[in-house]
Write a protein that holds these residues in place. Structure first.
Motif, PDB file in Angstrom:
ATOM      1  N   ILE A 142      10.767  -8.006  -9.733  1.00  0.00           N
ATOM      2  CA  ILE A 142      10.729  -6.851  -8.405  1.00  0.00           C
ATOM      3  C   ILE A 142      10.733  -5.485  -9.055  1.00  0.00           C
ATOM      4  O   ILE A 142      12.021  -5.202  -9.547  1.00  0.00           O
ATOM      5  CB  ILE A 142      11.462  -7.344  -7.360  1.00  0.00           C
ATOM      6  N   ASP A 143       9.697  -4.849  -9.194  1.00  0.00           N
ATOM      7  CA  ASP A 143       9.951  -3.359  -9.840  1.00  0.00           C
ATOM      8  C   ASP A 143      10.839  -2.477  -8.913  1.00  0.00           C
ATOM      9  O   ASP A 143      10.079  -2.083  -7.816  1.00  0.00           O
ATOM     10  CB  ASP A 143       8.555  -2.888 -10.052  1.00  0.00           C
ATOM     11  N   LEU A 150       8.640   5.926  -5.371  1.00  0.00           N
ATOM     12  CA  LEU A 150       8.122   7.008  -5.021  1.00  0.00           C
ATOM     13  C   LEU A 150       6.744   6.927  -4.641  1.00  0.00           C
ATOM     14  O   LEU A 150       6.330   7.332  -3.764  1.00  0.00           O
ATOM     15  CB  LEU A 150       8.303   8.406  -6.086  1.00  0.00           C
ATOM     16  N   LYS A 151       6.077   6.256  -5.395  1.00  0.00           N
ATOM     17  CA  LYS A 151       4.668   6.058  -5.342  1.00  0.00           C
ATOM     18  C   LYS A 151       4.444   4.752  -4.054  1.00  0.00           C
ATOM     19  O   LYS A 151       3.614   5.474  -3.243  1.00  0.00           O
ATOM     20  CB  LYS A 151       4.029   5.112  -6.651  1.00  0.00           C
ATOM     21  N   GLU A 152       5.446   3.881  -3.770  1.00  0.00           N
ATOM     22  CA  GLU A 152       5.188   3.237  -2.550  1.00  0.00           C
ATOM     23  C   GLU A 152       5.564   4.104  -1.528  1.00  0.00           C
ATOM     24  O   GLU A 152       4.992   3.989  -0.326  1.00  0.00           O
ATOM     25  CB  GLU A 152       6.284   2.124  -2.947  1.00  0.00           C
ATOM     26  N   ARG A 158       1.083   8.046   3.355  1.00  0.00           N
ATOM     27  CA  ARG A 158      -0.179   8.530   3.774  1.00  0.00           C
ATOM     28  C   ARG A 158      -0.718   7.422   4.709  1.00  0.00           C
ATOM     29  O   ARG A 158      -1.570   8.111   5.892  1.00  0.00           O
ATOM     30  CB  ARG A 158      -1.019   8.359   2.470  1.00  0.00           C
ATOM     31  N   ALA A 159      -0.239   6.135   4.802  1.00  0.00           N
ATOM     32  CA  ALA A 159      -0.704   5.263   5.889  1.00  0.00           C
ATOM     33  C   ALA A 159      -0.167   5.508   7.405  1.00  0.00           C
ATOM     34  O   ALA A 159      -0.779   5.615   8.054  1.00  0.00           O
ATOM     35  CB  ALA A 159      -0.410   3.906   5.395  1.00  0.00           C
TER      36      ALA A 159
END
Length: 392
Positions: A142-143, A150-152, A158-159
């Motif tokens: 699990i990263d 931050l990317k997630e 955005r979603a």
């Protein structure tokens, strides 16, 4: 040169023998010494240097064990992150790769007696996703890196922004529909004017019909004293009829409303139509003939993870194996009537719906959106490629 110096034949032979991995129970972590047999380990335990290290250990054993456990855990997870960051792999495979380094922290110096206990610990702490299968324990890293989080976070932001835009657009459409309905209700509520009866005047005037006039000329004229009058008898009635016709033409506002809704639908279609459609939680069919030899051709699986929008990690339904397959080699699955589907492309991308009917001749389906801001809306002609069965 001494008997056991660095370049003596005996010292070289000892280093050659010590290159390979030895048994874990004959390794002393405090002294960082690996013994080759039980007798050698016994002799080492009786040595003066080992006794001094054990006295240090006896002063604070919990602190030393916790330190070794923390270092073992961090190096193990670092190896997972480098080698198997996005894969589901057997725990024994990862452990065997980890212990290839002779100078690793050995498990007999940690708080875990076996690899199974360590794997269960990783699952409890949420550092790895752990699965127990007939073939053993499987783990998935699990990263939790700051860059990945931050990317997630930006992706979720955005979603949410897209969802807010869709809701705003939907509210504007509803407001325009309500406004148009109110205007049409006001027009319908106005009573039509009562027809006026023709009145007959008792005069000596003659009524003449101009039969030779064109259709645009006045059809009925009065004459008085032999002089023609330019005022038509039914001028008022013609004016009223023209006014009624213009009011009837106002009902064409419904057509304008339909055009507006159609334009809004086309705008949503252009915005949500993408060249990728994979998403987590749907059931897909493997159509890669390369995998036919391994028995995966035309087999179904569940998308567990999407990588770079076009590649999915597919967990096969029957064998529970996890494969990485491009979306070009996958196909959507249509459930039975009444089953739940997810709209994976088009204007209503991401919405959950219920399958109502299937048109096999046109390769399309009729669905009703089940949840979200479009709840209850019926879509009559959705292509097979735009919907997919939802995993239960």
């Amino acid at each position: 040169m001494g008997k056991n110096d660095f370049l003596t034949p005996k010292a070289i032979a000892n280093r050659i023998k010590a290159k390979g991995l030895q048994k874990l129970r004959w390794y002393c972590q405090m002294c960082q010494k690996q013994c080759r047999d039980e007798n050698g380990f016994k002799c080492h335990c009786m040595s003066e240097s080992h006794q001094r290290q054990m006295q240090v250990f006896g002063q604070n054993p919990n602190r030393i064990i916790d330190g070794y456990s923390e270092e073992f855990e961090s190096t193990f997870l670092e190896h997972m992150k480098r080698s198997h960051r996005f894969s589901r792999i057997a725990a024994t495979v990862v452990y065997n790769e980890y212990i290839n380094d002779r100078h690793h922290i050995h498990m007999n110096s940690t708080q875990w007696a076996t690899l199974t206990e360590f794997v269960k610990y990783l699952g409890r702490m949420g550092k790895c996703k752990v699965d127990e299968t007939p073939k053993g324990w499987f783990i998935t890293y699990i990263d939790r890196d700051s860059e990945t989080l931050l990317k997630e976070k930006m992706k979720n932001k955005r979603a949410r922004a897209d969802l807010v835009d869709e809701e705003k657009q939907e509210r504007d459409i509803k407001r325009q529909i309500e406004k148009a309905e109110e205007q049409s209700a006001v027009v319908d509520s106005e009573p039509p004017p009562p027809p006026k009866a023709l009145e007959k005047y008792e005069t000596n005037e003659k009524i003449a019909f101009n039969l030779g006039a064109s259709s645009s000329s006045k059809p009925l004229m009065k004459q008085k004293g032999g002089e023609s009058s330019t005022k038509p008898v039914f001028e008022e009635l013609e004016t009223e009829s023209r006014g009624g016709a213009s009011k009837g033409g106002g009902s064409g506002g419904g057509g304008a409303l339909d055009e507006l809704m159609k334009e809004q639908e086309m705008a949503k279609e252009r915005m949500n139509r993408k060249d990728y459609w994979l998403c987590e939680g749907i059931v897909v069919k493997v159509m890669s003939k390369v995998l036919a030899e391994k028995g995966y051709y035309k087999q179904k699986g569940v998308v567990r993870k999407v990588i770079d929008k076009y590649v999915g990690e597919i967990e096969m339904v029957e064998s529970k194996h996890v494969l990485r397959i491009d979306q070009e080699e996958l196909e959507t699955v249509i459930p039975q009537i009444g089953g739940l589907v997810k709209i994976v492309n088009g204007a209503y991308r991401g919405s959950l719906a219920k399958l109502i009917a299937v048109d096999t001749n046109k390769f399309c389906a009729k669905v009703q959106i089940d949840k979200g801001i479009y709840d209850g809306r019926v879509l009559k002609a959705v292509e097979y490629e735009d919907i997919c069965k939802l995993a239960q």
